[in-house]
Design a protein around this motif. Sequence first.
Motif, PDB file in Angstrom:
ATOM      1  N   ARG A  19       0.834  -1.199   0.000  1.00 56.50           N
ATOM      2  CA  ARG A  19       0.000   0.000   0.000  1.00 56.50           C
ATOM      3  C   ARG A  19       0.866   1.244   0.000  1.00 56.50           C
ATOM      4  NH1 ARG A  19      -5.496  -0.935   1.686  1.00 56.50           N
ATOM      5  NH2 ARG A  19      -5.759  -3.140   2.085  1.00 56.50           N
ATOM      6  N   ARG A  20       0.383   2.278  -0.634  1.00 59.44           N
ATOM      7  CA  ARG A  20       1.114   3.540  -0.653  1.00 59.44           C
ATOM      8  C   ARG A  20       0.773   4.346   0.596  1.00 59.44           C
ATOM      9  NH1 ARG A  20       0.141   6.164  -6.404  1.00 59.44           N
ATOM     10  NH2 ARG A  20      -2.009   5.863  -5.784  1.00 59.44           N
ATOM     11  N   THR A  21       1.750   5.118   1.058  1.00 59.75           N
ATOM     12  CA  THR A  21       1.537   5.957   2.239  1.00 59.75           C
ATOM     13  C   THR A  21       0.702   7.171   1.843  1.00 59.75           C
ATOM     14  OG1 THR A  21       3.528   7.254   1.837  1.00 59.75           O
ATOM     15  CG2 THR A  21       3.768   5.259   3.196  1.00 59.75           C
ATOM     16  N   PRO A  22       0.095   7.840   2.809  1.00 55.63           N
ATOM     17  CA  PRO A  22      -0.671   9.054   2.486  1.00 55.63           C
ATOM     18  C   PRO A  22       0.187  10.115   1.798  1.00 55.63           C
ATOM     19  CG  PRO A  22      -1.204   8.307   4.686  1.00 55.63           C
ATOM     20  CD  PRO A  22      -0.075   7.459   4.203  1.00 55.63           C
ATOM     21  N   ALA A  23       1.486  10.169   2.153  1.00 56.65           N
ATOM     22  CA  ALA A  23       2.369  11.149   1.516  1.00 56.65           C
ATOM     23  C   ALA A  23       2.526  10.837   0.034  1.00 56.65           C
ATOM     24  CB  ALA A  23       3.730  11.149   2.199  1.00 56.65           C
ATOM     25  N   GLN A  24       2.627   9.549  -0.315  1.00 52.71           N
ATOM     26  CA  GLN A  24       2.756   9.166  -1.716  1.00 52.71           C
ATOM     27  C   GLN A  24       1.469   9.447  -2.482  1.00 52.71           C
ATOM     28  OE1 GLN A  24       3.839   5.085  -1.090  1.00 52.71           O
ATOM     29  NE2 GLN A  24       5.982   5.460  -1.621  1.00 52.71           N
ATOM     30  N   LEU A  25       0.343   9.381  -1.794  1.00 55.26           N
ATOM     31  CA  LEU A  25      -0.939   9.658  -2.429  1.00 55.26           C
ATOM     32  C   LEU A  25      -1.214  11.151  -2.533  1.00 55.26           C
ATOM     33  CD1 LEU A  25      -3.078   6.901  -0.699  1.00 55.26           C
ATOM     34  CD2 LEU A  25      -2.352   6.949  -3.079  1.00 55.26           C
ATOM     35  N   GLY A  26      -0.371  11.976  -1.884  1.00 52.06           N
ATOM     36  CA  GLY A  26      -0.553  13.412  -1.931  1.00 52.06           C
ATOM     37  C   GLY A  26      -1.521  13.923  -0.893  1.00 52.06           C
ATOM     38  N   ARG A  27      -1.805  13.096   0.119  1.00 50.02           N
ATOM     39  CA  ARG A  27      -2.705  13.513   1.185  1.00 50.02           C
ATOM     40  C   ARG A  27      -1.895  13.975   2.378  1.00 50.02           C
ATOM     41  NH1 ARG A  27      -5.906   8.005   0.779  1.00 50.02           N
ATOM     42  NH2 ARG A  27      -6.893   8.322  -1.238  1.00 50.02           N
ATOM     43  N   LYS A  28      -2.515  14.824   3.182  1.00 51.30           N
ATOM     44  CA  LYS A  28      -1.843  15.268   4.404  1.00 51.30           C
ATOM     45  C   LYS A  28      -1.875  14.142   5.425  1.00 51.30           C
ATOM     46  CE  LYS A  28      -2.836  20.140   3.938  1.00 51.30           C
ATOM     47  NZ  LYS A  28      -3.375  21.323   4.553  1.00 51.30           N
ATOM     48  N   LYS A  29      -0.892  14.173   6.331  1.00 57.40           N
ATOM     49  CA  LYS A  29      -0.852  13.165   7.378  1.00 57.40           C
ATOM     50  C   LYS A  29      -1.966  13.407   8.377  1.00 57.40           C
ATOM     51  CE  LYS A  29       4.113  12.620   7.267  1.00 57.40           C
ATOM     52  NZ  LYS A  29       5.335  12.798   8.003  1.00 57.40           N
ATOM     53  N   SER A  30      -2.454  12.322   8.947  1.00 52.79           N
ATOM     54  CA  SER A  30      -3.471  12.468   9.980  1.00 52.79           C
ATOM     55  C   SER A  30      -2.799  12.908  11.273  1.00 52.79           C
ATOM     56  CB  SER A  30      -4.213  11.154  10.188  1.00 52.79           C
ATOM     57  OG  SER A  30      -3.308  10.171  10.634  1.00 52.79           O
ATOM     58  N   SER A  31      -3.554  13.496  12.178  1.00 57.67           N
ATOM     59  CA  SER A  31      -2.979  14.023  13.420  1.00 57.67           C
ATOM     60  C   SER A  31      -2.475  12.913  14.327  1.00 57.67           C
ATOM     61  CB  SER A  31      -4.022  14.863  14.156  1.00 57.67           C
ATOM     62  OG  SER A  31      -5.144  14.036  14.468  1.00 57.67           O
ATOM     63  N   GLY A  32      -2.998  11.693  14.189  1.00 52.41           N
ATOM     64  CA  GLY A  32      -2.576  10.579  15.033  1.00 52.41           C
ATOM     65  C   GLY A  32      -1.246   9.990  14.605  1.00 52.41           C
ATOM     66  N   GLY A  33      -0.769  10.272  13.430  1.00 49.95           N
ATOM     67  CA  GLY A  33       0.491   9.718  12.927  1.00 49.95           C
ATOM     68  C   GLY A  33       0.251   8.390  12.252  1.00 49.95           C
ATOM     69  N   ASP A  34       1.121   8.013  11.399  1.00 55.73           N
ATOM     70  CA  ASP A  34       1.013   6.768  10.655  1.00 55.73           C
ATOM     71  C   ASP A  34       1.739   5.666  11.406  1.00 55.73           C
ATOM     72  OD1 ASP A  34       0.457   4.993   8.692  1.00 55.73           O
ATOM     73  OD2 ASP A  34       1.803   5.842   7.190  1.00 55.73           O
ATOM     74  N   LYS A  35       1.132   4.507  11.548  1.00 59.31           N
ATOM     75  CA  LYS A  35       1.730   3.413  12.306  1.00 59.31           C
ATOM     76  C   LYS A  35       3.022   2.939  11.671  1.00 59.31           C
ATOM     77  CE  LYS A  35      -2.627   1.679  14.104  1.00 59.31           C
ATOM     78  NZ  LYS A  35      -3.582   0.571  14.092  1.00 59.31           N
ATOM     79  N   GLU A  36       3.077   2.909  10.340  1.00 57.00           N
ATOM     80  CA  GLU A  36       4.293   2.451   9.662  1.00 57.00           C
ATOM     81  C   GLU A  36       5.449   3.414   9.903  1.00 57.00           C
ATOM     82  OE1 GLU A  36       1.911   0.434   5.945  1.00 57.00           O
ATOM     83  OE2 GLU A  36       3.723   1.579   5.533  1.00 57.00           O
ATOM     84  N   GLU A  37       5.161   4.707   9.895  1.00 61.22           N
ATOM     85  CA  GLU A  37       6.227   5.685  10.124  1.00 61.22           C
ATOM     86  C   GLU A  37       6.726   5.617  11.563  1.00 61.22           C
ATOM     87  OE1 GLU A  37       5.061   9.044   6.826  1.00 61.22           O
ATOM     88  OE2 GLU A  37       4.617   9.434   8.914  1.00 61.22           O
ATOM     89  N   ILE A  38       5.855   5.326  12.497  1.00 60.16           N
ATOM     90  CA  ILE A  38       6.276   5.178  13.891  1.00 60.16           C
ATOM     91  C   ILE A  38       7.159   3.953  14.027  1.00 60.16           C
ATOM     92  CG2 ILE A  38       5.451   4.680  16.226  1.00 60.16           C
ATOM     93  CD1 ILE A  38       3.009   6.440  15.569  1.00 60.16           C
ATOM     94  N   LYS A  39       6.811   2.865  13.318  1.00 56.64           N
ATOM     95  CA  LYS A  39       7.646   1.661  13.328  1.00 56.64           C
ATOM     96  C   LYS A  39       9.030   1.968  12.790  1.00 56.64           C
ATOM     97  CE  LYS A  39       4.646  -2.311  12.791  1.00 56.64           C
ATOM     98  NZ  LYS A  39       4.182  -3.307  11.845  1.00 56.64           N
ATOM     99  N   LYS A  40       9.089   2.697  11.665  1.00 57.17           N
ATOM    100  CA  LYS A  40      10.369   3.029  11.052  1.00 57.17           C
ATOM    101  C   LYS A  40      11.210   3.904  11.966  1.00 57.17           C
ATOM    102  CE  LYS A  40       8.793   2.732   6.284  1.00 57.17           C
ATOM    103  NZ  LYS A  40       8.481   3.489   5.084  1.00 57.17           N
ATOM    104  N   ALA A  41      10.571   4.739  12.777  1.00 58.08           N
ATOM    105  CA  ALA A  41      11.304   5.633  13.670  1.00 58.08           C
ATOM    106  C   ALA A  41      11.759   4.913  14.927  1.00 58.08           C
ATOM    107  CB  ALA A  41      10.436   6.827  14.037  1.00 58.08           C
ATOM    108  N   GLY A  42      11.542   3.638  15.017  1.00 58.76           N
ATOM    109  CA  GLY A  42      12.018   2.878  16.153  1.00 58.76           C
ATOM    110  C   GLY A  42      10.958   2.679  17.215  1.00 58.76           C
TER     111      GLY A  42
END
Length: 139
Positions: A19-42
């Motif tokens: 699946r593409r991330t919201p950033a790749q789709l051109g959408r703004k990030k949700s205020s709760g944050g993306d679970k995949e990005e939190i995983k990548k950040a450790g």
Amino acid sequence: MDDNILTHYGVLGMKWGVRRTPAQLGRKKSSGGDKEEIKKAGGKGKVSSGNSGRKAVKDMTDAELKELISRLELEKRYRDLSKSEEQVRSAKGRDFVADVLEKSGKNIATQFTTYMMGTAVNKLAGSEIVNPKKGQKDK
């Protein structure tokens, strides 16, 4: 008439199950944050900003800048001192080969240019004025 036609409306290059991330789709990030990005950040709940915590040079104080410069100089000296003898020899060999190739290339280019210019002069003159292989007038 047979109407068995397969049509695909997918996106070129997309893989099944990816699946593409919201950033790749051109959408703004949700205020709760993306679970995949939190995983990548450790898993810390913070998404890295991409500049790995460094300040811009114009925002640094003189002391911070001096500290950074001294650190970079120490790292460079360490790299230079820790080079093995084999790395030094291979660098010398690489320089030698580069020098030979450069000189050979210049020589070939000079000979080719001389030949082409001699041929062009002979065609313009209509007779054999210049020997294109020697680049000079025959005596």
